[in-house]
Scaffold this motif. Structure first.
Motif, PDB file in Angstrom:
ATOM      1  N   ALA A  27      45.023  35.519  37.227  1.00  0.00           N
ATOM      2  CA  ALA A  27      44.267  36.298  36.252  1.00  0.00           C
ATOM      3  C   ALA A  27      44.601  37.787  36.333  1.00  0.00           C
ATOM      4  O   ALA A  27      44.514  38.509  35.334  1.00  0.00           O
ATOM      5  CB  ALA A  27      42.771  36.092  36.465  1.00  0.00           C
ATOM      6  N   LEU A  28      44.994  38.234  37.522  1.00  0.00           N
ATOM      7  CA  LEU A  28      45.293  39.649  37.720  1.00  0.00           C
ATOM      8  C   LEU A  28      46.622  40.060  37.093  1.00  0.00           C
ATOM      9  O   LEU A  28      46.748  41.156  36.529  1.00  0.00           O
ATOM     10  CB  LEU A  28      45.319  39.941  39.220  1.00  0.00           C
ATOM     11  CG  LEU A  28      45.522  41.379  39.675  1.00  0.00           C
ATOM     12  CD1 LEU A  28      44.358  42.249  39.227  1.00  0.00           C
ATOM     13  CD2 LEU A  28      45.669  41.421  41.204  1.00  0.00           C
ATOM     14  N   ALA A  29      47.612  39.177  37.175  1.00  0.00           N
ATOM     15  CA  ALA A  29      48.969  39.522  36.727  1.00  0.00           C
ATOM     16  C   ALA A  29      49.018  40.041  35.290  1.00  0.00           C
ATOM     17  O   ALA A  29      49.630  41.090  35.029  1.00  0.00           O
ATOM     18  CB  ALA A  29      49.899  38.326  36.914  1.00  0.00           C
ATOM     19  N   PRO A  30      48.415  39.377  34.292  1.00  0.00           N
ATOM     20  CA  PRO A  30      48.494  39.909  32.928  1.00  0.00           C
ATOM     21  C   PRO A  30      47.712  41.211  32.726  1.00  0.00           C
ATOM     22  O   PRO A  30      48.042  41.975  31.820  1.00  0.00           O
ATOM     23  CB  PRO A  30      47.900  38.785  32.065  1.00  0.00           C
ATOM     24  CG  PRO A  30      47.107  37.949  32.995  1.00  0.00           C
ATOM     25  CD  PRO A  30      47.780  38.049  34.321  1.00  0.00           C
ATOM     26  N   LEU A  31      46.718  41.462  33.555  1.00  0.00           N
ATOM     27  CA  LEU A  31      45.979  42.722  33.436  1.00  0.00           C
ATOM     28  C   LEU A  31      46.822  43.905  33.908  1.00  0.00           C
ATOM     29  O   LEU A  31      46.715  45.013  33.383  1.00  0.00           O
ATOM     30  CB  LEU A  31      44.688  42.670  34.266  1.00  0.00           C
ATOM     31  CG  LEU A  31      43.564  41.777  33.776  1.00  0.00           C
ATOM     32  CD1 LEU A  31      42.359  41.906  34.709  1.00  0.00           C
ATOM     33  CD2 LEU A  31      43.150  42.150  32.354  1.00  0.00           C
ATOM     34  N   VAL A  32      47.641  43.642  34.917  1.00  0.00           N
ATOM     35  CA  VAL A  32      48.456  44.715  35.492  1.00  0.00           C
ATOM     36  C   VAL A  32      49.588  45.098  34.550  1.00  0.00           C
ATOM     37  O   VAL A  32      49.835  46.275  34.286  1.00  0.00           O
ATOM     38  CB  VAL A  32      49.005  44.273  36.867  1.00  0.00           C
ATOM     39  CG1 VAL A  32      50.006  45.279  37.389  1.00  0.00           C
ATOM     40  CG2 VAL A  32      47.866  44.095  37.852  1.00  0.00           C
ATOM     41  N   GLN A  33      50.309  44.086  34.032  1.00  0.00           N
ATOM     42  CA  GLN A  33      51.430  44.269  33.110  1.00  0.00           C
ATOM     43  C   GLN A  33      52.378  45.358  33.609  1.00  0.00           C
ATOM     44  O   GLN A  33      52.893  45.275  34.716  1.00  0.00           O
ATOM     45  CB  GLN A  33      50.901  44.550  31.709  1.00  0.00           C
ATOM     46  CG  GLN A  33      50.137  43.376  31.125  1.00  0.00           C
ATOM     47  CD  GLN A  33      49.638  43.606  29.724  1.00  0.00           C
ATOM     48  OE1 GLN A  33      49.676  44.722  29.198  1.00  0.00           O
ATOM     49  NE2 GLN A  33      49.147  42.550  29.097  1.00  0.00           N
ATOM     50  N   ARG A 358      28.874  33.179  33.279  1.00  0.00           N
ATOM     51  CA  ARG A 358      28.938  34.529  33.842  1.00  0.00           C
ATOM     52  C   ARG A 358      30.158  34.718  34.733  1.00  0.00           C
ATOM     53  O   ARG A 358      30.574  35.849  34.986  1.00  0.00           O
ATOM     54  CB  ARG A 358      27.688  34.819  34.670  1.00  0.00           C
ATOM     55  CG  ARG A 358      26.382  34.865  33.893  1.00  0.00           C
ATOM     56  CD  ARG A 358      25.241  35.167  34.855  1.00  0.00           C
ATOM     57  NE  ARG A 358      25.514  36.327  35.675  1.00  0.00           N
ATOM     58  CZ  ARG A 358      24.999  36.531  36.887  1.00  0.00           C
ATOM     59  NH1 ARG A 358      24.195  35.628  37.429  1.00  0.00           N
ATOM     60  NH2 ARG A 358      25.296  37.626  37.579  1.00  0.00           N
ATOM     61  N   PHE A 359      30.705  33.614  35.235  1.00  0.00           N
ATOM     62  CA  PHE A 359      31.730  33.707  36.270  1.00  0.00           C
ATOM     63  C   PHE A 359      33.093  33.292  35.715  1.00  0.00           C
ATOM     64  O   PHE A 359      33.346  32.106  35.502  1.00  0.00           O
ATOM     65  CB  PHE A 359      31.349  32.827  37.462  1.00  0.00           C
ATOM     66  CG  PHE A 359      30.031  33.201  38.083  1.00  0.00           C
ATOM     67  CD1 PHE A 359      29.932  34.266  38.961  1.00  0.00           C
ATOM     68  CD2 PHE A 359      28.872  32.498  37.759  1.00  0.00           C
ATOM     69  CE1 PHE A 359      28.720  34.626  39.526  1.00  0.00           C
ATOM     70  CE2 PHE A 359      27.654  32.844  38.320  1.00  0.00           C
ATOM     71  CZ  PHE A 359      27.576  33.918  39.200  1.00  0.00           C
ATOM     72  N   THR A 360      33.945  34.267  35.488  1.00  0.00           N
ATOM     73  CA  THR A 360      35.297  33.996  34.993  1.00  0.00           C
ATOM     74  C   THR A 360      36.305  34.691  35.901  1.00  0.00           C
ATOM     75  O   THR A 360      36.013  35.735  36.498  1.00  0.00           O
ATOM     76  CB  THR A 360      35.491  34.500  33.555  1.00  0.00           C
ATOM     77  OG1 THR A 360      35.465  35.939  33.550  1.00  0.00           O
ATOM     78  CG2 THR A 360      34.405  33.961  32.629  1.00  0.00           C
ATOM     79  N   TRP A 361      37.485  34.115  35.974  1.00  0.00           N
ATOM     80  CA  TRP A 361      38.534  34.760  36.775  1.00  0.00           C
ATOM     81  C   TRP A 361      39.026  36.037  36.110  1.00  0.00           C
ATOM     82  O   TRP A 361      39.494  36.954  36.795  1.00  0.00           O
ATOM     83  CB  TRP A 361      39.681  33.781  37.015  1.00  0.00           C
ATOM     84  CG  TRP A 361      39.350  32.751  38.034  1.00  0.00           C
ATOM     85  CD1 TRP A 361      39.197  31.415  37.841  1.00  0.00           C
ATOM     86  CD2 TRP A 361      39.086  32.980  39.430  1.00  0.00           C
ATOM     87  NE1 TRP A 361      38.852  30.793  39.022  1.00  0.00           N
ATOM     88  CE2 TRP A 361      38.779  31.725  40.007  1.00  0.00           C
ATOM     89  CE3 TRP A 361      39.078  34.120  40.233  1.00  0.00           C
ATOM     90  CZ2 TRP A 361      38.475  31.585  41.367  1.00  0.00           C
ATOM     91  CZ3 TRP A 361      38.770  33.979  41.585  1.00  0.00           C
ATOM     92  CH2 TRP A 361      38.474  32.741  42.135  1.00  0.00           C
ATOM     93  N   GLU A 362      38.901  36.122  34.796  1.00  0.00           N
ATOM     94  CA  GLU A 362      39.279  37.367  34.109  1.00  0.00           C
ATOM     95  C   GLU A 362      38.374  38.510  34.543  1.00  0.00           C
ATOM     96  O   GLU A 362      38.838  39.627  34.799  1.00  0.00           O
ATOM     97  CB  GLU A 362      39.211  37.162  32.596  1.00  0.00           C
ATOM     98  CG  GLU A 362      40.279  36.242  32.021  1.00  0.00           C
ATOM     99  CD  GLU A 362      40.030  34.756  32.315  1.00  0.00           C
ATOM    100  OE1 GLU A 362      40.996  33.968  32.227  1.00  0.00           O
ATOM    101  OE2 GLU A 362      38.879  34.404  32.646  1.00  0.00           O
ATOM    102  N   ALA A 363      37.065  38.243  34.643  1.00  0.00           N
ATOM    103  CA  ALA A 363      36.135  39.269  35.111  1.00  0.00           C
ATOM    104  C   ALA A 363      36.401  39.616  36.569  1.00  0.00           C
ATOM    105  O   ALA A 363      36.345  40.799  36.962  1.00  0.00           O
ATOM    106  CB  ALA A 363      34.694  38.794  34.932  1.00  0.00           C
ATOM    107  N   ALA A 364      36.692  38.598  37.372  1.00  0.00           N
ATOM    108  CA  ALA A 364      37.005  38.845  38.782  1.00  0.00           C
ATOM    109  C   ALA A 364      38.247  39.721  38.916  1.00  0.00           C
ATOM    110  O   ALA A 364      38.278  40.665  39.719  1.00  0.00           O
ATOM    111  CB  ALA A 364      37.216  37.517  39.515  1.00  0.00           C
ATOM    112  N   ALA A 365      39.281  39.425  38.130  1.00  0.00           N
ATOM    113  CA  ALA A 365      40.521  40.193  38.194  1.00  0.00           C
ATOM    114  C   ALA A 365      40.295  41.639  37.747  1.00  0.00           C
ATOM    115  O   ALA A 365      40.863  42.580  38.329  1.00  0.00           O
ATOM    116  CB  ALA A 365      41.590  39.538  37.329  1.00  0.00           C
ATOM    117  N   ALA A 366      39.473  41.843  36.727  1.00  0.00           N
ATOM    118  CA  ALA A 366      39.176  43.200  36.266  1.00  0.00           C
ATOM    119  C   ALA A 366      38.468  44.000  37.361  1.00  0.00           C
ATOM    120  O   ALA A 366      38.784  45.180  37.598  1.00  0.00           O
ATOM    121  CB  ALA A 366      38.327  43.157  35.001  1.00  0.00           C
ATOM    122  N   SER A 367      37.528  43.369  38.057  1.00  0.00           N
ATOM    123  CA  SER A 367      36.834  44.041  39.160  1.00  0.00           C
ATOM    124  C   SER A 367      37.797  44.346  40.299  1.00  0.00           C
ATOM    125  O   SER A 367      37.745  45.416  40.916  1.00  0.00           O
ATOM    126  CB  SER A 367      35.697  43.164  39.683  1.00  0.00           C
ATOM    127  OG  SER A 367      34.706  42.968  38.695  1.00  0.00           O
TER     128      SER A 367
END
Length: 385
Positions: A27-33, A358-367
């Protein structure tokens, strides 16, 4: 920014922290880009062929067994910084309790739970001794600490004196594939694969180890079967961990032992159907840093009965019945109530589905990314590396 993440659990552990690490990095990889570069550091050669990792991440395998590096770093205390092996980085994230020496850059450490301190009899003596020695030193050396729950954050303050502003809570997520079943075929397939049969069943999910408190669930289920006409089997899904003999002894002692199914490790692809086929999840753990099976079951529309300790009230919210982990009669009563009371079951299902969203890996990755960027912005030098 060049970020190194210890990806070792992701390639050496199929469940638990390994699964957590895989999902978070995915989930983190696409946020970082193009903003940052992620280097996935793996200690020891992968045991299952190629490493499954996002294409945008660089993979750096350090072909030294993790146990030998542990001896060098934490017993012999050799001055061998991990970034000499992984390459220079701006931030090193130790994802699994222990922070190796780092010569440059900032450091983050994830502490998933403090079970080795809070329920010490539930761990192998060697592992308990190792973690009790190494984790406090790692926490003290880290620039910042990540925890899976507010409960673990409080434990860090209470047991190690960690200031609250040094800890960020990053809740785990639930993958979108965990959802209520839409066809009978997947449920039939999982029943056949794991020898469950056609009977209704109560489900427990987690490694076979003392902290999960499976003997209490076995005895509560036995009590329930003794005093009612319910036909439910008990299905315990999880691989063998450690100190699991008492679990099999409790099963053998049950007069209904033929209706207890030990599936062994369940592949990720079969978990949603397994949850969705159960009438209720029983999760009487003695301690959890979060308790992801509780939320996964809710996301699949399965009612949950779980313990009222540690992080489980956070994981469960208002979507489960909470009981004392050591009250086997109370656990049996709660399971019976959920199975027999249709209106309660429907209410728990609705509230559980809402809570799980409430619990998504996208939210976890953003945090997690916010914690990375904040850590690097804080330019004060690290201490005692």
């Amino acid at each position: 920014m060049r970020i190194a993440i210890d990806y070792t659990p992701a390639v050496h552990q199929r469940a638990g922290i390994g699964r957590h690490t895989r999902q978070l990095v995915a989930a983190l990889a696409p946020l970082v880009q193009d903003r940052h570069k992620i280097v996935l550091v793996i200690f020891g050669r992968p045991t299952h062929g190629d490493v499954a990792a996002p294409a945008s991440c660089q993979v750096r395998v350090i072909p030294l067994a993790n146990r030998w590096l542990s001896v060098a770093w934490y017993r012999a205390r050799l001055p061998l910084p991990v970034d000499w092996l992984s390459g220079s980085v701006d931030l090193y994230h130790a994802s699994d309790f222990v922070l190796p020496p780092v010569s440059t850059g900032r450091t983050l450490l994830t502490v998933h739970d403090l079970s080795f301190l809070t329920v010490p009899g539930c761990a192998d003596e060697g592992l308990q001794s190792y973690l009790s020695h190494v984790v406090p030193r790692s926490v003290a050396r880290a620039d910042h600490v990540l925890a899976d729950s507010e409960s673990t954050k409080r434990d860090l303050a209470n047991h190690m004196g960690v200031p609250p502003d040094k800890v960020t809570v990053v809740y785990p997520g639930v993958e979108a594939r965990f959802r209520p079943p839409t066809d009978a075929a997947s449920g039939a397939a999982v029943r056949t694969r794991y020898g469950i049969g056609e009977q209704p069943f109560i489900l427990g999910v987690g490694t076979l180890e003392p902290r999960k408190n499976w003997p209490a669930l076995i005895r509560a289920w036995t009590l329930l079967r003794n005093r009612t006409a319910l036909p439910h089997r008990l299905v315990l899904a999880g691989g063998k961990g450690w100190l699991y003999r008492d679990i099999f002894a409790a099963a053998a002692a049950s007069k209904f032992s033929d209706d207890i199914v030990f599936t062994g490790f369940v592949e990720d692809s079969f978990l949603p159907a397994l949850y969705g086929s159960a009438d209720v999840l029983g999760f009487p753990s003695l301690y959890e840093g979060f308790g992801i099976p509780v939320v996964e079951a809710m996301a699949c529309g399965t009612p949950v009965v779980c313990s009222n300790n540690s992080a489980l009230p956070e994981a469960a919210g208002d979507g489960a019945l909470l009981v004392d982990a050591r009250d086997e009669a109370g656990l049996a009563d709660a399971l019976h109530q959920v199975i027999e009371d249709e209106s309660m079951r429907d209410d728990l299902r609705a509230r559980g589905l809402a809570h799980a969203r409430r619990f998504t890996w996208e939210a976890a990755a953003a945090s997690q990314l916010a914690a990375y960027e904040l850590a690097v912005l804080e330019t004060a030098p690290s201490r005692g590396r």
